[in-house]
Design an enzyme around this catalytic site. Structure first.
Site, PDB file in Angstrom:
ATOM      1  N   ASP A   4      34.944  35.664  45.546  1.00 41.11           N
ATOM      2  CA  ASP A   4      34.197  35.460  44.318  1.00 41.11           C
ATOM      3  C   ASP A   4      35.124  34.761  43.318  1.00 41.11           C
ATOM      4  O   ASP A   4      36.269  34.415  43.644  1.00 41.11           O
ATOM      5  CB  ASP A   4      33.625  36.774  43.763  1.00 41.11           C
ATOM      6  CG  ASP A   4      32.332  36.553  42.981  1.00 41.11           C
ATOM      7  OD1 ASP A   4      31.399  35.973  43.567  1.00 41.11           O
ATOM      8  OD2 ASP A   4      32.262  36.949  41.816  1.00 41.11           O
ATOM      9  N   ASP A  21      34.487  35.200  50.926  1.00 40.70           N
ATOM     10  CA  ASP A  21      35.250  34.644  49.804  1.00 40.70           C
ATOM     11  C   ASP A  21      35.624  35.769  48.857  1.00 40.70           C
ATOM     12  O   ASP A  21      35.188  36.905  49.019  1.00 40.70           O
ATOM     13  CB  ASP A  21      34.405  33.598  49.064  1.00 40.70           C
ATOM     14  CG  ASP A  21      33.120  34.196  48.513  1.00 40.70           C
ATOM     15  OD1 ASP A  21      33.165  34.689  47.373  1.00 40.70           O
ATOM     16  OD2 ASP A  21      32.091  34.192  49.223  1.00 40.70           O
TER      17      ASP A  21
END
Length: 291
Positions: free
Chosen positions: A211, A209
């Site tokens: 973040d 991901d």
């Protein structure tokens, strides 16, 4: 010469190692407590491989609840000389996108409350840690990735947070502004302890991901993270299998000195060492303490 034994620590989404043959499970007792799981010991090609699920099979352990000292201790007792850590992580750079593998070479430790050393009062030691990743081992991982046509980014800084919560937006923006590349919750104190145990360490940080700093990704969703982590697991297994098949029979000297990290590191004079702590250090530091 010492025979090379490849250790693999599986992180989130990686609870087994496909391709491992002649498998036996072994639970090794450690004076540092309970490790995360039993060791799965086998071979890939001619290389002995020891696999440990960092969170335990079924993901029983949180990042803060892992007994990192016991994990490294039992891997050392199993003969591991070189250790590859597979770790899910978030990214602070657009070009380090979900699905990419990052071969980090630096760490920043933002954890707290975790036992970060085998040494202490009664047997004091200070190891060099300027270059925490073994350059030779990282080079071999990069070569294996190229051979398997797996895209990797070589180099970068991994900031290790305590967790188990993900970052606040302010924290995420701060880490990005400081120039960190990826973030995770588990490589510290794991890498520090591996250095004290004279095990050469390298991380394959698997981006799941962006973040929460990213305007199009303003929250980290566990389901999405695990989905990417599981998709990464197949490629990670293929990468490790290629690494193992091409691994040298004998342990190579580490340019960062990880294989001799305890040379000159123990400061406590023999007559003043705590016998209880010395006994616990039999695997980690026996090379120096028995000399």
């Amino acid at each position: 010469m010492t025979a090379a034994v490849l250790g693999v620590i599986g992180g989130s989404g990686v609870y087994d190692l496909p391709g491992l043959e002649e498998i036996r499970e072994e639970r090794i007792d450690s004076p540092w407590g309970e490790p995360s799981d039993t060791l799965r010991i086998g071979r890939i090609g001619e290389t002995k491989v020891v696999f440990l699920a960092r969170h335990g099979r079924g993901h029983r352990l949180s990042p803060s609840g892992i007994n990192y000292r016991a994990n490294i201790d039992v891997l050392k007792r199993a003969g591991v000389t070189d250790l590859v850590a597979l770790s899910a992580c978030g990214s602070f750079r657009n070009e380090l996108h979900p699905g990419l593998f990052v071969l980090v070479d630096q760490f920043v430790d933002r954890t707290h409350g975790r036992a970060s050393s085998f040494f202490g009062n009664g047997c004091v030691a200070h190891v060099a840690f300027a270059h925490p990743v073994g350059p030779g081992l990282q080079k071999r991982i990069a070569a294996a990735a190229e051979a398997e046509d797996i895209l990797v980014h070589r180099g970068g800084t991994y900031v290790c947070m305590e967790g188990p919560q993900f970052s606040t937006l302010a924290e995420s923006k701060s880490y990005k502004a400081q120039g960190f590349d990826v973030i995770g919750m588990t490589n510290m104190p794991e890498a520090k302890l591996a250095r004290e145990a004279e095990i050469t360490y390298a991380t394959i940080a698997m981006v799941t991901d962006f973040d929460c700093w990213h305007p199009g990704h303003d929250a980290v969703d566990v389901a999405a993270v695990i989905a990417v982590a599981r998709a990464n697991a197949d490629r990670a297994a293929r990468l490790v299998a290629r690494l193992a098949r091409d691994f040298p029979r004998e342990r190579e000297a580490c340019p960062a000195g990880s294989d001799r990290a305890l040379d000159g590191a123990i400061l406590t004079a023999p007559a003043h060492r705590d016998p209880g702590l010395v006994a616990k250090l039999d695997a980690v530091a026996g090379r120096m303490l028995r000399s």
